[in-house]
Design an enzyme around this catalytic site. Structure first.
Site, mmCIF file in Angstrom:
data_model
loop_
_atom_site.group_PDB
_atom_site.id
_atom_site.type_symbol
_atom_site.label_atom_id
_atom_site.label_comp_id
_atom_site.label_asym_id
_atom_site.label_seq_id
_atom_site.Cartn_x
_atom_site.Cartn_y
_atom_site.Cartn_z
ATOM 1 N N GLN A 48 -7.154 -1.791 1.985
ATOM 2 C CA GLN A 48 -6.530 -1.495 3.271
ATOM 3 C C GLN A 48 -7.339 -0.431 4.011
ATOM 4 O OE1 GLN A 48 -3.125 1.075 4.266
ATOM 5 N NE2 GLN A 48 -1.984 -0.809 4.669
ATOM 6 N N PRO B 176 0.829 -1.213 0.000
ATOM 7 C CA PRO B 176 0.000 0.000 0.000
ATOM 8 C C PRO B 176 0.858 1.255 0.000
ATOM 9 C CG PRO B 176 -0.019 -1.060 2.157
ATOM 10 C CD PRO B 176 0.689 -1.993 1.233
ATOM 11 N N TYR C 168 0.106 5.006 13.163
ATOM 12 C CA TYR C 168 -1.250 5.504 13.005
ATOM 13 C C TYR C 168 -2.123 4.976 14.157
ATOM 14 C CZ TYR C 168 0.574 6.950 8.503
ATOM 15 O OH TYR C 168 1.339 7.534 7.527
ATOM 16 N N THR D 21 0.187 5.552 -0.374
ATOM 17 C CA THR D 21 -0.751 6.665 -0.536
ATOM 18 C C THR D 21 -0.434 7.431 -1.818
ATOM 19 O OG1 THR D 21 -1.034 6.871 1.849
ATOM 20 C CG2 THR D 21 -1.608 8.795 0.511
#
Length: 347
Positions: A99, A26, A167, A28
């Site tokens: 995700q 993954p 996170y 962004t």
């Protein structure tokens, strides 16, 4: 030069057949206007699937709660937009996982919404945040559950929960940011495990549920959620008991041992401690020379020996959508070294 044809051999992960052992990690991309993926998004992911990536894990998809994130071009779980993506990936013979993501303290309060965190621990350069309490927990559990249901309707093959890199869910796992005195402090894995259970209940029994975790954080590369294998085993055991099928162990360099006294990397320890299949990642293939190097041989040998099950590729796929196919065909002169400028590309 090593034989590269084995790079494209089909494999199975948690009952899901894949065209190769390679995963798209993954990343962004901030290319979903208003939070909705477009046909351009679908083409971006399709190009990796049609060129040999066995499993694509999407960029982080923000769950539906105001605290989850602030960037308007980061995708949300919009069923129609993601259906464009899953249809294109499937047409190319690939598999794709969504995700699910909550930024935690990394959310900027640009729209007046506070970031939600485990303990509101003050950090230099960060505004005051909201320590989760009371009804906050079921509210976010419901948001994760709704995202999981939407992912099923949108045609995803698997779901990944982002519990890494500092996170929200990782802030519960990290002692530096979890200073709670309730059960979510006594058992740092308790809330992430509740999220796993909430998602597991909403997806088919046959759909793999992946959990991504890490030691390092984006803001602290030396951070650790576990100082010993036993401590890590307690955390990951909670994930497994809650319904995780696969563990995606994020580390910066796959060849680095996770703990002193053993050559196993983080994915290797995850598999040894839980028995679950694992995905390794970390500086794989960033330069063309990697493919014929001892590092590539080590990467594949360790997989063949059972240390981990799949290998995730990250930044190298930004400038090389066909990396797996070209490497498998030995066409190294067509592969580009990773450059920072590749992160601005979306093709």
């Amino acid at each position: 030069m090593m034989t590269t044809s084995a790079l494209s051999e089909p494999v199975t992960l948690a009952g899901m057949s894949l065209s190769s052992q390679f995963v798209m990690a993954p990343m962004t991309r901030s290319q979903s206007p208003g939070g909705t993926p477009t046909s351009r998004t679908a083409g971006y992911y399709r190009r990796r699937a049609e060129n040999g990536v066995g499993l694509i894990i999407t960029e982080g998809v923000l769950i539906d709660h105001p605290s989850a994130g602030h960037e308007t071009d980061v995708p949300r779980m919009r069923e129609a937009g993601w259906r464009l993506v899953t249809d294109e990936v499937h047409a190319a013979g690939g598999r794709i996982a969504a995700q699910l993501w909550h930024l935690g303290s990394q959310r900027e309060p640009v729209d007046g919404v506070q970031a939600w965190t485990s303990s509101a621990v003050p950090e230099a350069g960060r505004p005051d945040t909201h320590a989760m309490a009371g009804r906050d927990f079921p509210v976010l559990l419901d948001a994760y559950a709704r995202a999981a249901r939407a992912a099923v309707r949108a045609g995803f093959d698997a779901v990944e929960i982002h519990a890494a890199h500092g996170y929200l869910l990782d802030e519960f796992l990290w002692p530096r940011t979890n200073r709670r005195s309730d059960r979510f402090g006594a058992d740092r894995a308790a809330f992430p495990a509740e999220v796993i259970r909430a998602v597991r209940r909403e997806i088919p029994a046959s759909m793999p549920l992946i959990v991504r975790f890490s030691q390092f954080k984006e803001r602290d590369y030396a951070a650790r959620i576990a100082d010993t294998p036993d401590e890590l085993g307690t955390i990951l055991g909670s994930f497994a008991a809650a319904g995780a099928d696969v563990l995606h162990a994020s580390q910066r360099r796959f060849w680095e041992p996770a703990f002193d006294g053993s050559p196993l990397n983080l994915a290797g320890w995850a598999k040894r401690l839980t028995g679950l299949p694992s995905i390794t990642v970390g500086s794989v293939g960033l330069t063309r020379d990697f493919i014929g190097s001892s590092r590539m041989t080590e990467l594949l040998d360790r997989r063949r020996q059972g240390e981990y099950d799949l290998i995730a590729l990250g930044r190298v796929l930004l400038g090389n959508p066909a990396w797996v196919r070209l490497a498998g065909e030995g066409r190294l002169d067509e592969i580009n070294d990773y450059r920072k400028a590749d992160e601005d590309h979306y093709w």
